[in-house]
Design a protein around this motif. Structure first.
Motif, PDB file in Angstrom:
ATOM      1  N   ASP A   3       3.108  40.886  40.811  1.00  0.00           N
ATOM      2  CA  ASP A   3       4.115  41.718  41.468  1.00  0.00           C
ATOM      3  C   ASP A   3       3.789  41.804  42.956  1.00  0.00           C
ATOM      4  O   ASP A   3       2.839  41.169  43.439  1.00  0.00           O
ATOM      5  N   GLU A  60      13.185  43.450  38.908  1.00  0.00           N
ATOM      6  CA  GLU A  60      12.227  44.473  38.496  1.00  0.00           C
ATOM      7  C   GLU A  60      12.343  44.714  37.004  1.00  0.00           C
ATOM      8  O   GLU A  60      13.273  44.239  36.355  1.00  0.00           O
ATOM      9  N   ASP A  76      -2.979  46.375  35.807  1.00  0.00           N
ATOM     10  CA  ASP A  76      -2.991  47.172  37.022  1.00  0.00           C
ATOM     11  C   ASP A  76      -4.268  46.873  37.800  1.00  0.00           C
ATOM     12  O   ASP A  76      -5.369  47.228  37.374  1.00  0.00           O
ATOM     13  N   SER A  87       7.942  47.889  37.926  1.00  0.00           N
ATOM     14  CA  SER A  87       7.317  46.908  38.801  1.00  0.00           C
ATOM     15  C   SER A  87       8.329  45.809  39.093  1.00  0.00           C
ATOM     16  O   SER A  87       9.471  45.868  38.637  1.00  0.00           O
TER      17      SER A  87
END
Length: 154
Positions: free
Chosen positions: A99, A47, A122, A65
């Motif tokens: 991710d 992460e 995002d 993330s």
């Protein structure tokens, strides 16, 4: 970081062909990564943290993330084509990983100061209906990004 489920071994010629098809030039550090692994999934969960941009100039917040997997050459080409065609990312940004929530990790390949920087896209946010995903700078280079990755906390 050890990667599993890596793609087929690439040659410098393969990477040069990708760059030609995309009309983009990859930084040496990313080319070296592709030559060594051609993508793959981290064997152990990793992460990273960054400051995410919101949909307005004043919306910034700490975010974390993970890396679900790094794209191999085929996934890079397919993801790039789809995301650019759907106008979700500008054409000078290359999707290099995702991710666990299908958010994208992008490598900026545009001319200028941002060349080689890593961004987080995002998938659940858009600045407006006419623009793509909100991009947040994560690291100044691919090597710096790899240096940010740490074992995931349970």
């Amino acid at each position: 970081m050890k990667l599993v489920e890596v793609g087929e071994k690439l040659s410098s010629k393969d990477i040069k062909e990708m760059e030609g098809e995309l009309n983009l030039s990859f930084p040496k550090e990313y080319k070296d990564f592709l030559l060594k692994t051609n993508g793959g999934m981290p064997e152990d969960e990793v992460e990273f943290d960054f400051i995410e941009n919101g949909t307005s100039d004043e919306d910034e917040f700490e975010q974390g993330s993970d890396i679900h997997y790094f794209y191999d050459d085929n996934e890079i080409m397919e993801s790039y084509e789809n995301l650019v065609d759907e106008e979700l990312i500008p054409d000078e940004y290359l999707p290099i990983a995702c991710d666990s929530f299908d958010n994208q990790i992008l490598l900026c390949l545009g001319k200028g100061d941002n060349y080689g920087t890593i961004y987080f896209a995002d998938a659940e946010s858009e600045e407006s209906e006419d623009s793509g995903w909100v991009l947040s700078k994560v690291a100044d280079s691919f090597i710096a990004f790899l240096g940010m990755l740490r074992p995931a906390e349970d």
